[in-house]
Design an enzyme around this catalytic site. Sequence first.
Site, PDB file in Angstrom:
ATOM      1  N   ASP A 188     -63.006 -85.155-138.200  1.00 53.13           N
ATOM      2  CA  ASP A 188     -61.962 -84.748-137.259  1.00 53.13           C
ATOM      3  C   ASP A 188     -62.045 -83.237-137.069  1.00 53.13           C
ATOM      4  O   ASP A 188     -61.446 -82.479-137.830  1.00 53.13           O
ATOM      5  CB  ASP A 188     -60.575 -85.164-137.774  1.00 53.13           C
ATOM      6  CG  ASP A 188     -59.517 -85.020-136.700  1.00 53.13           C
ATOM      7  OD1 ASP A 188     -59.806 -84.405-135.658  1.00 53.13           O
ATOM      8  OD2 ASP A 188     -58.397 -85.532-136.906  1.00 53.13           O
ATOM      9  N   CYS A 190     -57.709 -81.809-128.914  1.00 46.96           N
ATOM     10  CA  CYS A 190     -58.558 -82.706-129.686  1.00 46.96           C
ATOM     11  C   CYS A 190     -59.734 -83.240-128.881  1.00 46.96           C
ATOM     12  O   CYS A 190     -60.851 -83.351-129.405  1.00 46.96           O
ATOM     13  CB  CYS A 190     -57.727 -83.844-130.264  1.00 46.96           C
ATOM     14  SG  CYS A 190     -56.795 -84.751-129.014  1.00 46.96           S
ATOM     15  N   HIS A 211     -54.905 -89.171-129.887  1.00 47.30           N
ATOM     16  CA  HIS A 211     -55.804 -88.260-130.563  1.00 47.30           C
ATOM     17  C   HIS A 211     -57.243 -88.687-130.264  1.00 47.30           C
ATOM     18  O   HIS A 211     -57.487 -89.816-129.811  1.00 47.30           O
ATOM     19  CB  HIS A 211     -55.527 -88.299-132.070  1.00 47.30           C
ATOM     20  CG  HIS A 211     -56.187 -87.203-132.841  1.00 47.30           C
ATOM     21  ND1 HIS A 211     -56.240 -85.906-132.392  1.00 47.30           N
ATOM     22  CD2 HIS A 211     -56.805 -87.198-134.054  1.00 47.30           C
ATOM     23  CE1 HIS A 211     -56.867 -85.162-133.287  1.00 47.30           C
ATOM     24  NE2 HIS A 211     -57.224 -85.925-134.305  1.00 47.30           N
TER      25      HIS A 211
END
Lengths: 679, 320
Positions: free
Chosen positions: A484, A425, A469
């Site tokens: 995202d 991520c 994250h």
Amino acid sequence: MIGKRRKAVPATTERRSETPEASTGQIIWLIATIAVTGAPHALHVHPWVSLVVIAILTWRLVAALKRRPLPRPWVRVSLTLLGFAGVLVSYQQLSGLSAGAALLLVMAAMKLLETRGHRDRAIVIFICYFLLFTTFLRAQEIWSLAWLVIGTVVATAALFQVARTGRVVPAPVAVTQAARLLLQALPIALLLFLLFPRIPGPFWSLPRASDQAASGLSDELSPGDIGELALSDKVAFRVRFEGPAPDPADMYWRGPVMSRFDGRRWSQRQSTPRPRAAGAAQPDTTEIAYELTLEPHGNKWLLALETPIRWDMPGAGLSGTDQLLAERDIDRRLSWRGTSTLGGPRPRYERPDALGAARQVPVVNNPRSAELGRTLRRAAGSDAAFLDALLAYFAGRDFAYTLRPPTLGANPVDEFLFETRRGFCGHYASAFTLLARAGGVPTRVVTGYQGGEKNPLGDYWIVRQSDAHAWSEAWLDGRWVRYDPTASVAPDRIEYGFSEAMGRRAEITRDLLARNPAFMRLAMSWDALNAGWNRWVLGFGPEAQSSILRFIGFRQPAIEHLVITMSIAATLLLLLIGISQRRGARMKPDALTAAYLRLCRRTGEATRARRPSEGPGEYLAACCAQRPDLAAELQRLVGLYIGLRYDGTGDASTRQEFIDGVRAFRPQRRLHPEPKNGR
Amino acid sequence: MTDRLALVPERDRLDQARQLADKVAGNVGRIILGKEREIRLALTCLLARGHLLIEDVPGVGKTLLARSLAIALGLGYRRIQFTSDMLPADIIGVSVFEKEQAAFRFHEGPLFAELVLADEVNRATPKAQSALLEAMEEQQVTADGNTYDLPDPFFVIATQNPLHQIGTFPLPESQLDRFLMRIGLGYPEEALERQLLTGQDRRDLLAVLEPSLTRQEIITMQNAARHIHASEAILDYTQALVRFTRDAPQIDLGLSPRGAQALVNAARCWAMISGHTGVQPEDIKAVFTSVAGHRLRTRNDASHPDPDIAAFVLESVPVP
């Protein structure tokens, strides 16, 4: 018997009659108490401290068993000074948790060399009680409660033993006695726990020991950091929703926001964020109320669910980057209640310098990425289309999600985008943000946690460090919109949470748990227990006390109310205990006496009450004179009673006959005879 | 003499004992009117092998009670009138040189009787008193190095005038303790006193009084009384009473262990003559005032025991 007792007192030369030397059994109890209460500290103090303590305990044990005399005063004094100096040299101080615990341990052991009077032995035990409490300064886990219980029982049993003159009683007897004493004290302890006024905020600020590095999100992000975090199975926080829980895919717990990028590392802007109140929420979105219990992480981050609109933390507020911050660093476990909406924030004013910072693209490196961003922006018609194109870019290429990405060189984003295309991520958020900025859209990296794991037993969610994250936010139409990019790569990741999607469970023990439902259940139960401990015991503070007071009926609870309630409750409790003790002390009437007393009560209702000093014969005569109609039955019953009680002639059958007779005897149901005139 | 009490079942023996006691009480009661309770107490005292102290003003029938008891019980009776010039030899006897045998011979004093009435015992000097009290305790006397046994049963009824009278030597507590019971007689009721005035002289009635018991029967009854059951409950009650007398702030000197023993023994005998199989609280209460009254010393007046203190104790201690 007396001769044996005298033998138990060791015949030392220093023995004085008024201060008898401790018996061997008492010394063994003292040694055991120090060993039990000192054990949790053994791992944390310097090794020499543990060794010295063990050596002294062994020495004392041998001396007690072989009836050796204790060292002379000057030896004791020099040993004490040496121990003192040793602690000072090792820790450079005498206060503080580690140095204090070490000093206490050494001195408790040294005190064992001086156990002439009862007072000396009692002092050893009181030091041990103190040692026990210091365990709580190190760890407040639930296991420390078990340790506290064991240690308190042992120390109390030892106190019981050393208070005896002569021999010690067998261990089970002493332990039972101690447990009984502590159980009797439990109601008062519980009352004080509930109602003793708590001081809001940390009572004392403990210097954190160096070996307790708080792991959590970082102030900075350079791809690679979060991968290490993800491997950690530690709990970051727990959440209890006051309604239906949202979809895990929508759970974004906001942490630090990174706007500055030097080409390699993302960091927060240096501007001092002034906390402000919540922005207005989007209309027509559902509000989600929750209670979040944070593990201490040493920062101000409250990790609110995006987007927070209300919170009950005094002094807390939103930073310039919409991160909810507490007033001070979170050094201890903290619970707070908040309300968030999932729809994202409403359009609002953003300061130009903030937007400018969010557009900055470092010129020194990653030239190819900047070029790609500009190209894509030109191809797209609008900012929104450009951002969608960026997401599509990640989805279309052969990007892969991995926890072990290759290390990146001087142009990390270029290398990631065009060469390795493997990352997690952090890599994606970093690359996405840089591309968007190159296209002229103000964008920033947001770190935090995503998703969570529901504990089916406790009706709450666990968010672990492995759920950490990173994602992006772009300034679009006057508000910050979440993007995202990791989701475009591996949609599963967002759906189910990090660990489940990655199949990396083989690396961790939780793999075993997941495959075995029984183990899983056990692990979840343990976590539920811990959560309850955190919530109801450690998290019990002024707020909970106010709610108790409100429950009792005070409208605006204050400390005075707490003190008054506590005093009244304590008085009542002590009264209750006193009364019950008196009752227990009184002789319990056996069945025969109980039946006789019942007979007297019933007869008393029909005639007159028996005076306590009246014997059965006297009373019978008086009652028969008053109620001749009852005389026959009364005489039979009292005769039976006298036979059983005083003559020693009755057997079990007459006993039963009497008890049954009394049960059937109902004098007040019969009609009272008319009183004759003149009587 | 046939033994009416030996070899009969317990229940029957108790009945017999009660009947015999009733008979004695009835016979004596015909002479001492309205004092059945005191007569029974005196009988109880005898059966418990204790000695009796009757304390009252002159002329209420102390001597008469003692004499009629002696006759009714069939015991040999002697009376010693105590005076302030009395010597121990006047009580226990004296060794006299007899010319014929050219040796000393012990002449038994008035003490050598089964029932001795020591009249106005507090008129004598402590020296004479102690001679009597030693004999009471040991049931034997020692004169000139020889020990002489006193008869069995041996029962002393001492009378004493209230202590505020002139020329008396009050018995010290240690000697009062030797008496199992102390009773008072008190004035008779109006109607009974009238009967006393109109009827025959009491002395004449004594002449026609028949013995109701044999000496052997008394001994058998004395032995039987020891087997009256005293249950745990009754011992609890006794101890509660004793403890109260020791702890009560109003009482300076509580009951001694000997006093407690005396209480239980007397209660046994009272239970027997009342026909009880075991000692009941009423038996304890019946004898308590007589047994404990002279052993308790109240705070306010050490020399003169408060007659109500025993009643106060009984009223204060609950029956278990």
